[in-house]
Enzyme design. Structure first.
Site, PDB file in Angstrom:
ATOM      1  N   ARG A  57      14.987   9.554  60.209  1.00 46.38           N
ATOM      2  CA  ARG A  57      14.313  10.277  59.143  1.00 46.38           C
ATOM      3  C   ARG A  57      13.651  11.555  59.633  1.00 46.38           C
ATOM      4  O   ARG A  57      13.007  12.250  58.855  1.00 46.38           O
ATOM      5  CB  ARG A  57      13.237   9.346  58.608  1.00 46.38           C
ATOM      6  CG  ARG A  57      13.146   9.238  57.131  1.00 46.38           C
ATOM      7  CD  ARG A  57      12.075   8.202  56.901  1.00 46.38           C
ATOM      8  NE  ARG A  57      11.712   8.065  55.555  1.00 46.38           N
ATOM      9  CZ  ARG A  57      12.145   7.073  54.766  1.00 46.38           C
ATOM     10  NH1 ARG A  57      12.989   6.189  55.198  1.00 46.38           N
ATOM     11  NH2 ARG A  57      11.704   6.999  53.543  1.00 46.38           N
ATOM     12  N   LYS A 103      19.810   4.307  48.288  1.00 41.99           N
ATOM     13  CA  LYS A 103      20.233   3.869  49.636  1.00 41.99           C
ATOM     14  C   LYS A 103      20.236   2.335  49.718  1.00 41.99           C
ATOM     15  O   LYS A 103      21.220   1.734  50.124  1.00 41.99           O
ATOM     16  CB  LYS A 103      19.297   4.442  50.720  1.00 41.99           C
ATOM     17  CG  LYS A 103      19.217   5.955  50.748  1.00 41.99           C
ATOM     18  CD  LYS A 103      18.316   6.452  51.866  1.00 41.99           C
ATOM     19  CE  LYS A 103      16.838   6.118  51.696  1.00 41.99           C
ATOM     20  NZ  LYS A 103      16.180   6.786  50.551  1.00 41.99           N
ATOM     21  N   ARG A 144       6.077  11.606  49.022  1.00 43.70           N
ATOM     22  CA  ARG A 144       7.317  11.165  49.672  1.00 43.70           C
ATOM     23  C   ARG A 144       8.403  12.235  49.563  1.00 43.70           C
ATOM     24  O   ARG A 144       9.156  12.456  50.512  1.00 43.70           O
ATOM     25  CB  ARG A 144       7.787   9.848  49.059  1.00 43.70           C
ATOM     26  CG  ARG A 144       6.932   8.664  49.500  1.00 43.70           C
ATOM     27  CD  ARG A 144       7.039   7.495  48.561  1.00 43.70           C
ATOM     28  NE  ARG A 144       8.365   6.909  48.500  1.00 43.70           N
ATOM     29  CZ  ARG A 144       8.765   6.091  47.519  1.00 43.70           C
ATOM     30  NH1 ARG A 144       7.949   5.790  46.534  1.00 43.70           N
ATOM     31  NH2 ARG A 144       9.977   5.587  47.545  1.00 43.70           N
ATOM     32  N   ARG A 174      11.216   1.216  38.918  1.00 43.53           N
ATOM     33  CA  ARG A 174      11.636   0.147  39.826  1.00 43.53           C
ATOM     34  C   ARG A 174      10.923  -1.179  39.525  1.00 43.53           C
ATOM     35  O   ARG A 174      11.555  -2.222  39.521  1.00 43.53           O
ATOM     36  CB  ARG A 174      11.395   0.550  41.286  1.00 43.53           C
ATOM     37  CG  ARG A 174      11.668  -0.614  42.224  1.00 43.53           C
ATOM     38  CD  ARG A 174      11.898  -0.265  43.662  1.00 43.53           C
ATOM     39  NE  ARG A 174      11.294   0.947  44.130  1.00 43.53           N
ATOM     40  CZ  ARG A 174      11.854   1.727  45.055  1.00 43.53           C
ATOM     41  NH1 ARG A 174      13.009   1.404  45.567  1.00 43.53           N
ATOM     42  NH2 ARG A 174      11.237   2.816  45.458  1.00 43.53           N
ATOM     43  N   ARG A 190       5.768  -1.716  44.501  1.00 45.36           N
ATOM     44  CA  ARG A 190       5.593  -1.025  45.783  1.00 45.36           C
ATOM     45  C   ARG A 190       4.403  -0.084  45.697  1.00 45.36           C
ATOM     46  O   ARG A 190       4.273   0.682  44.744  1.00 45.36           O
ATOM     47  CB  ARG A 190       6.877  -0.252  46.150  1.00 45.36           C
ATOM     48  CG  ARG A 190       7.763  -1.021  47.098  1.00 45.36           C
ATOM     49  CD  ARG A 190       9.071  -0.333  47.368  1.00 45.36           C
ATOM     50  NE  ARG A 190       8.934   0.944  48.041  1.00 45.36           N
ATOM     51  CZ  ARG A 190       9.958   1.608  48.557  1.00 45.36           C
ATOM     52  NH1 ARG A 190      11.181   1.115  48.483  1.00 45.36           N
ATOM     53  NH2 ARG A 190       9.769   2.769  49.147  1.00 45.36           N
TER      54      ARG A 190
HETATM   55  P1  AP5 Z   1      16.914   2.277  45.770  1.00 39.65           P
HETATM   56  O1  AP5 Z   1      18.263   1.738  46.044  1.00 39.65           O
HETATM   57  O2  AP5 Z   1      15.728   1.436  46.024  1.00 39.65           O
HETATM   58  O3  AP5 Z   1      16.769   3.723  46.454  1.00 39.65           O
HETATM   59  P2  AP5 Z   1      16.346   4.102  47.928  1.00 39.65           P
HETATM   60  O4  AP5 Z   1      17.096   5.333  48.257  1.00 39.65           O
HETATM   61  O5  AP5 Z   1      16.474   2.922  48.810  1.00 39.65           O
HETATM   62  O6  AP5 Z   1      14.833   4.473  47.630  1.00 39.65           O
HETATM   63  P3  AP5 Z   1      13.490   4.064  48.389  1.00 39.65           P
HETATM   64  O7  AP5 Z   1      12.386   4.302  47.416  1.00 39.65           O
HETATM   65  O8  AP5 Z   1      13.607   2.713  49.015  1.00 39.65           O
HETATM   66  O9  AP5 Z   1      13.517   5.150  49.506  1.00 39.65           O
HETATM   67  P4  AP5 Z   1      12.477   5.571  50.534  1.00 39.65           P
HETATM   68  O10 AP5 Z   1      13.308   6.356  51.459  1.00 39.65           O
HETATM   69  O11 AP5 Z   1      11.320   6.246  49.925  1.00 39.65           O
HETATM   70  O12 AP5 Z   1      11.890   4.175  51.091  1.00 39.65           O
HETATM   71  P5  AP5 Z   1      12.005   3.390  52.459  1.00 39.65           P
HETATM   72  O13 AP5 Z   1      11.861   1.971  52.137  1.00 39.65           O
HETATM   73  O14 AP5 Z   1      13.160   3.846  53.257  1.00 39.65           O
HETATM   74  O15 AP5 Z   1      16.908   2.744  44.224  1.00 39.65           O
HETATM   75  C1  AP5 Z   1      15.694   3.168  43.619  1.00 39.65           C
HETATM   76  C2  AP5 Z   1      15.563   2.515  42.228  1.00 39.65           C
HETATM   77  O16 AP5 Z   1      16.606   3.019  41.385  1.00 39.65           O
HETATM   78  C3  AP5 Z   1      15.729   0.999  42.230  1.00 39.65           C
HETATM   79  O17 AP5 Z   1      14.895   0.442  41.276  1.00 39.65           O
HETATM   80  C4  AP5 Z   1      17.204   0.797  41.849  1.00 39.65           C
HETATM   81  O18 AP5 Z   1      17.414  -0.406  41.202  1.00 39.65           O
HETATM   82  C5  AP5 Z   1      17.452   1.989  40.926  1.00 39.65           C
HETATM   83  N1  AP5 Z   1      18.837   2.503  41.012  1.00 39.65           N
HETATM   84  C6  AP5 Z   1      19.636   2.571  42.104  1.00 39.65           C
HETATM   85  N2  AP5 Z   1      20.809   3.134  41.807  1.00 39.65           N
HETATM   86  C7  AP5 Z   1      20.759   3.457  40.482  1.00 39.65           C
HETATM   87  C8  AP5 Z   1      21.670   4.065  39.581  1.00 39.65           C
HETATM   88  N3  AP5 Z   1      22.879   4.464  39.966  1.00 39.65           N
HETATM   89  N4  AP5 Z   1      21.283   4.251  38.326  1.00 39.65           N
HETATM   90  C9  AP5 Z   1      20.042   3.840  37.902  1.00 39.65           C
HETATM   91  N5  AP5 Z   1      19.128   3.255  38.703  1.00 39.65           N
HETATM   92  C10 AP5 Z   1      19.489   3.054  39.976  1.00 39.65           C
HETATM   93  O19 AP5 Z   1      10.689   3.880  53.240  1.00 39.65           O
HETATM   94  C11 AP5 Z   1       9.416   3.514  52.773  1.00 39.65           C
HETATM   95  C12 AP5 Z   1       8.359   3.998  53.742  1.00 39.65           C
HETATM   96  O20 AP5 Z   1       8.534   3.343  55.016  1.00 39.65           O
HETATM   97  C13 AP5 Z   1       8.370   5.492  54.094  1.00 39.65           C
HETATM   98  O21 AP5 Z   1       7.666   6.259  53.138  1.00 39.65           O
HETATM   99  C14 AP5 Z   1       7.679   5.484  55.457  1.00 39.65           C
HETATM  100  O22 AP5 Z   1       6.291   5.335  55.319  1.00 39.65           O
HETATM  101  C15 AP5 Z   1       8.224   4.224  56.097  1.00 39.65           C
HETATM  102  N6  AP5 Z   1       9.463   4.467  56.851  1.00 39.65           N
HETATM  103  C16 AP5 Z   1      10.684   3.889  56.630  1.00 39.65           C
HETATM  104  N7  AP5 Z   1      11.591   4.340  57.496  1.00 39.65           N
HETATM  105  C17 AP5 Z   1      10.953   5.229  58.303  1.00 39.65           C
HETATM  106  C18 AP5 Z   1      11.368   6.055  59.378  1.00 39.65           C
HETATM  107  N8  AP5 Z   1      12.634   6.058  59.824  1.00 39.65           N
HETATM  108  N9  AP5 Z   1      10.436   6.867  59.953  1.00 39.65           N
HETATM  109  C19 AP5 Z   1       9.159   6.875  59.542  1.00 39.65           C
HETATM  110  N10 AP5 Z   1       8.690   6.118  58.521  1.00 39.65           N
HETATM  111  C20 AP5 Z   1       9.586   5.299  57.893  1.00 39.65           C
HETATM  112 MG    MG Z   2      15.150   1.758  49.937  1.00 40.80          MG
END
Ligand code: AP5
Ligand code: MG
Length: 186
Positions: free
Chosen positions: A88, A13, A142, A127, A131
């Site tokens: 979410r 994402k 997660r 990654r 984190r």
């Molecule tokens: P990346 O692009 O970082 O993937 P992502 O989908 O953004 O994954 P996240 O780990 O950020 O998702 P998440 O939903 O757990 O975290 P968030 O920050 O939203 O890609 C992942 C890795 O793969 C990277 O290293 C990238 O380089 C690599 N990659 C990408 N594409 C690739 C490809 N094609 N091939 C190979 N490698 C690739 O949330 C974190 C925390 O915040 C949550 O757990 C929660 O506690 C809180 N939070 C956030 N939003 C909310 C909400 N709405 N409600 C409640 N709590 C929330």
């Molecule tokens: Mg992300």
């Protein structure tokens, strides 16, 4: 264009949102990035959510909804935005709809990235950004939270008829080209 970018942890994402943002010149709003910024800067919000992010659990709906609806008041979102990591939960999706209705607007597209679980885990483990939630145990939490609380959001938007699924496997550029094919039709 108002876009929701959806998918499990590690789906890409954040990676794809950055590319969409620079190519189409629309701002990227990542709730996860906002929380991590606040934790790093030890703000009140950061102190409140730190242990939740560390555990891989979800921040309470009310906190997230207040944060996003406040943020969206900023002029920079007037011509559209990419939501990454929000909504979410079903209550968050309902609250977003209520807010958008009050502004006489709506989401144009809900784009979901599909990636098999094994690949999600590999991507997160490689990654290397330090984190606190990128450990094998937290990734399990997660993913469970995603399947229990977040995946139902997909069906919520399917009922609105705005969902497009994009294959999230392949190189970052291949996936971006698939996304462009969808976005260029809007
Ligand atoms: P990346 O692009 O970082 O993937 P992502 O989908 O953004 O994954 P996240 O780990 O950020 O998702 P998440 O939903 O757990 O975290 P968030 O920050 O939203 O890609 C992942 C890795 O793969 C990277 O290293 C990238 O380089 C690599 N990659 C990408 N594409 C690739 C490809 N094609 N091939 C190979 N490698 C690739 O949330 C974190 C925390 O915040 C949550 O757990 C929660 O506690 C809180 N939070 C956030 N939003 C909310 C909400 N709405 N409600 C409640 N709590 C929330
Ligand atoms: Mg992300």
């Amino acid at each position: 264009m108002k876009l929701i970018l959806f998918g499990p942890p590690g789906a890409g994402k954040g990676t794809q949102a950055k590319k969409i943002s620079s190519h189409y010149n629309i701002p990227h709003l990542s709730t996860g990035n906002i929380f991590r910024y606040n934790i790093k800067n030890e703000t009140e919000l950061g102190k409140k959510v730190k242990s939740i992010l560390d555990a891989g659990k979800l921040v309470p709906d009310e906190t997230v909804v207040d944060l996003v609806t406040d943020e969206l008041q900023n002029d920079k979102y007037d011509n559209g935005y990419i939501l990454d990591g929000f909504p979410r939960t079903i209550p968050q999706a309902v609250a977003l709809d209520k807010y958008l209705n009050s502004q006489d607007t709506s989401i144009d597209l809900f784009l979901t990235l599909s990636v098999p679980q094994e690949e999600l885990i590999n991507r997160i483990l490689s990654r290397g950004e330090g984190r606190s939630d990128d450990t094998p145990e937290k990734i399990k939490t997660r993913l469970n939270v995603y399947f229990d609380e977040t995946e139902p959001v997909l069906n919520y938007y399917k009922k609105q008829g705005i969902v497009k699924e994009v294959n999230g496997m392949g190189t970052i550029d291949e996936i971006f080209r698939r996304i462009q094919t969808v976005l260029d039709k809007i």
